[in-house]
Design an enzyme around this catalytic site. Structure first.
Site, short mmCIF file in Angstrom:
data_model
loop_
_atom_site.label_atom_id
_atom_site.label_comp_id
_atom_site.label_asym_id
_atom_site.label_seq_id
_atom_site.Cartn_x
_atom_site.Cartn_y
_atom_site.Cartn_z
N CYS A 104 5.58 11.83 -7.96
CA CYS A 104 5.21 12.78 -8.96
C CYS A 104 4.02 12.06 -9.99
O CYS A 104 4.02 11.19 -10.67
CB CYS A 104 6.13 13.41 -9.86
N HIS B 214 0.76 -1.22 0.03
CA HIS B 214 0.17 0.23 -0.06
C HIS B 214 1.07 1.10 -0.06
O HIS B 214 0.48 2.43 0.38
CB HIS B 214 -0.90 -0.01 1.20
N CYS C 133 7.52 19.77 -8.18
CA CYS C 133 8.27 18.48 -8.15
C CYS C 133 9.54 18.82 -8.88
O CYS C 133 9.84 19.67 -9.63
CB CYS C 133 7.39 17.40 -8.92
N ALA D 132 0.90 -9.19 19.18
CA ALA D 132 2.06 -9.57 18.36
C ALA D 132 3.41 -9.74 19.07
O ALA D 132 4.11 -10.62 18.82
CB ALA D 132 1.89 -8.65 17.03
C1 BV8 Z 1 -8.61 -2.18 -4.95
C2 BV8 Z 1 -3.15 3.14 2.61
C3 BV8 Z 1 -9.01 -2.45 -7.24
C4 BV8 Z 1 -3.98 4.36 2.95
C5 BV8 Z 1 -4.65 1.68 2.65
C6 BV8 Z 1 -16.28 -4.09 -1.22
C7 BV8 Z 1 -16.15 -5.44 -0.78
C8 BV8 Z 1 -14.72 -5.98 -0.71
C9 BV8 Z 1 -13.89 -4.81 -1.39
C10 BV8 Z 1 -14.10 -3.62 -1.69
C11 BV8 Z 1 -15.51 -3.25 -1.68
N1 BV8 Z 1 -15.67 -2.12 -1.97
C12 BV8 Z 1 -14.36 -1.50 -2.26
C13 BV8 Z 1 -13.37 -2.44 -2.07
C14 BV8 Z 1 -12.10 -2.56 -2.58
C15 BV8 Z 1 -11.24 -1.83 -1.49
C16 BV8 Z 1 -11.60 -2.59 -0.07
O1 BV8 Z 1 -11.23 -3.65 0.17
N2 BV8 Z 1 -12.44 -1.80 0.65
C17 BV8 Z 1 -12.75 -2.41 2.15
C18 BV8 Z 1 -12.68 -1.20 2.96
C19 BV8 Z 1 -14.11 -2.87 1.83
N3 BV8 Z 1 -9.84 -2.02 -1.79
C20 BV8 Z 1 -9.05 -1.29 -2.42
O2 BV8 Z 1 -9.70 -0.17 -2.69
C21 BV8 Z 1 -7.63 -1.65 -2.72
N4 BV8 Z 1 -7.63 -1.50 -4.20
O3 BV8 Z 1 -9.27 -3.15 -4.73
O4 BV8 Z 1 -8.42 -2.00 -6.40
C22 BV8 Z 1 -8.17 -2.28 -8.65
C23 BV8 Z 1 -7.94 -3.08 -9.58
C24 BV8 Z 1 -7.52 -2.80 -10.76
C25 BV8 Z 1 -7.06 -1.74 -11.07
C26 BV8 Z 1 -7.41 -0.75 -10.08
C27 BV8 Z 1 -7.95 -1.00 -9.07
C28 BV8 Z 1 -6.88 -0.67 -2.22
C29 BV8 Z 1 -6.66 -0.97 -0.51
C30 BV8 Z 1 -5.62 -0.13 -0.14
C31 BV8 Z 1 -6.17 1.30 0.56
N5 BV8 Z 1 -5.15 1.75 1.36
N6 BV8 Z 1 -3.78 2.21 3.19
C32 BV8 Z 1 -3.72 4.80 4.25
O5 BV8 Z 1 -2.91 4.15 5.24
O6 BV8 Z 1 -3.96 6.07 4.46
S1 BV8 Z 1 -5.61 0.39 3.62
C33 BV8 Z 1 -5.29 0.45 5.06
O7 BV8 Z 1 -6.37 -0.08 5.66
C34 BV8 Z 1 -4.14 -0.21 5.48
O8 BV8 Z 1 -3.19 0.08 4.59
C35 BV8 Z 1 -4.69 -1.54 5.69
O9 BV8 Z 1 -4.45 -2.38 4.56
C36 BV8 Z 1 -6.08 -1.42 6.19
C37 BV8 Z 1 -6.17 -1.43 7.40
O10 BV8 Z 1 -6.54 -2.86 7.75
P1 BV8 Z 1 -5.47 -3.58 9.04
O11 BV8 Z 1 -3.97 -3.34 8.48
O12 BV8 Z 1 -5.92 -4.53 9.04
O13 BV8 Z 1 -5.84 -2.68 10.32
P2 BV8 Z 1 -6.97 -2.55 11.07
O14 BV8 Z 1 -6.93 -1.49 12.14
O15 BV8 Z 1 -8.22 -3.03 10.15
O16 BV8 Z 1 -6.61 -4.04 11.93
C38 BV8 Z 1 -5.65 -3.97 12.87
C39 BV8 Z 1 -5.82 -5.53 13.28
O17 BV8 Z 1 -4.80 -5.74 14.15
C40 BV8 Z 1 -7.00 -5.76 14.17
O18 BV8 Z 1 -7.63 -6.84 13.65
C41 BV8 Z 1 -6.67 -5.75 15.76
O19 BV8 Z 1 -7.44 -6.52 16.44
C42 BV8 Z 1 -5.49 -6.26 15.56
N7 BV8 Z 1 -4.33 -5.97 16.38
C43 BV8 Z 1 -4.54 -4.51 17.28
N8 BV8 Z 1 -3.44 -4.65 18.16
C44 BV8 Z 1 -2.55 -5.56 18.06
C45 BV8 Z 1 -3.24 -6.55 17.11
N9 BV8 Z 1 -2.83 -7.77 16.57
C46 BV8 Z 1 -1.74 -8.10 17.40
N10 BV8 Z 1 -1.03 -7.48 18.29
C47 BV8 Z 1 -1.60 -6.07 18.47
N11 BV8 Z 1 -0.94 -5.70 19.60
#
Ligand code: BV8
Length: 230
Positions: A118, A110, A137, A221
């Protein structure tokens, strides 16, 4: 660890104990800013100032001295150094804590908070400052083209070919600290299962895709990972 080829996926949970807020924790990032307000190309077109500010905040947060890799990051770096077979670390995180802990074979699917890109030339450069729409840029010398080198919702994640070919041939797939909300990352476990790999979810609590894993290890973790990899 007997497996020959290991693929590891990490999410925000692995950096939580380093002090970087996860997206879905109660006080998570998304609460402060609605997703559609910042992490999308449309938001960047509509309000570049807000999007630059959102990432400037997180970039300065990441560079604060108290933000350091935690034992989970170090455990993965040690696994890579010690394992005789291949280890590929794929992170959804945009922080640099895996690098700072010593991981080398690492892909940021990501993007990275400390890089700017750019929009016209595609040139990527290391960046630790605060950006704004007025910045020129170096490549084209124009304003308004620089953006965080980060994959927004609706954009294609990076390195997908390398990731899928590693998943297709791995024996062990570890998913660490991710909630399984975001695709395509949340679908990697299915690819690993189809490759016949042993799949393990290490997380604080069951993720959305926990049923796809062979094995589940719940806990923080930094506590469970050092033990698991020895
Ligand atoms: C794409 C950068 C297509 C930005 C990020 C409907 C259904 C399914 C999918 C979709 C849908 N509608 C849209 C989509 C696609 C969409 C998507 O999945 N949306 C979701 C919300 C439904 N995906 C996309 O758009 C992706 N692109 O599909 O492109 C395409 C194909 C061809 C050509 C062009 C396009 C792009 C997704 C990337 C988005 N960018 N990050 C930024 O950071 O500002 S995503 C961002 O959120 C993060 O990078 C990360 O991936 C995500 C967060 O998830 P997690 O890392 O899991 O974090 P979270 O807080 O959710 O969970 C933390 C976990 O850790 C918890 O479970 C917790 O219990 C645990 N935890 C907490 N503490 C601890 C722990 N575990 C262990 N130890 C601890 N101490």
């Amino acid at each position: 660890m007997g497996a020959e080829s290991i693929v590891i996926l990490t999410g925000a949970g692995i950096s939580a104990e380093s002090g970087i807020r996860t997206f879905r924790a109660a006080d998570g990032l998304w609460e402060d800013h609605r997703v559609e307000d910042v992490a999308t190309p449309e938001a960047f077109l509509r309000d570049p100032e807000l999007v630059h500010r959102f990432y400037n905040e997180r970039r300065q947060g990441l560079l604060a001295p108290e933000i350091q890799p935690n034992p989970a990051h170090y455990a993965l770096a040690e696994l890579e150094a010690r394992h005789s077979g291949s280890v590929l670390l794929v992170t959804q995180n945009i922080d640099n804590l895996h690098e700072r802990a010593g991981s080398h074979n690492l892909l940021h699917m990501h993007g990275e908070l400390l890089n700017m890109r750019c929009g016209q030339s595609g040139e990527v450069s290391f960046f630790e400052g605060a950006s704004s729409p007025a910045d020129l840029c170096d490549c084209c010398g124009e304003a308004g083209l620089l953006r965080p080198d980060i994959v927004w919702f609706g954009e294609m994640p990076m390195h997908m070919d390398r990731i899928y070919s590693a998943l297709d041939s791995c024996d062990l797939f570890l998913s660490i600290g991710t909630s399984g909300h975001v695709y395509p990352a949340a679908g990697f476990v299915e690819v690993a299962n189809a490759a016949g790999a042993h799949t393990v979810e290490l997380n604080l609590e069951p993720s959305r895709v926990e049923s796809a894993f062979d094995e589940h290890i719940y806990g923080a973790a930094s506590e469970v990972l050092p033990t698991y990899i020895t």
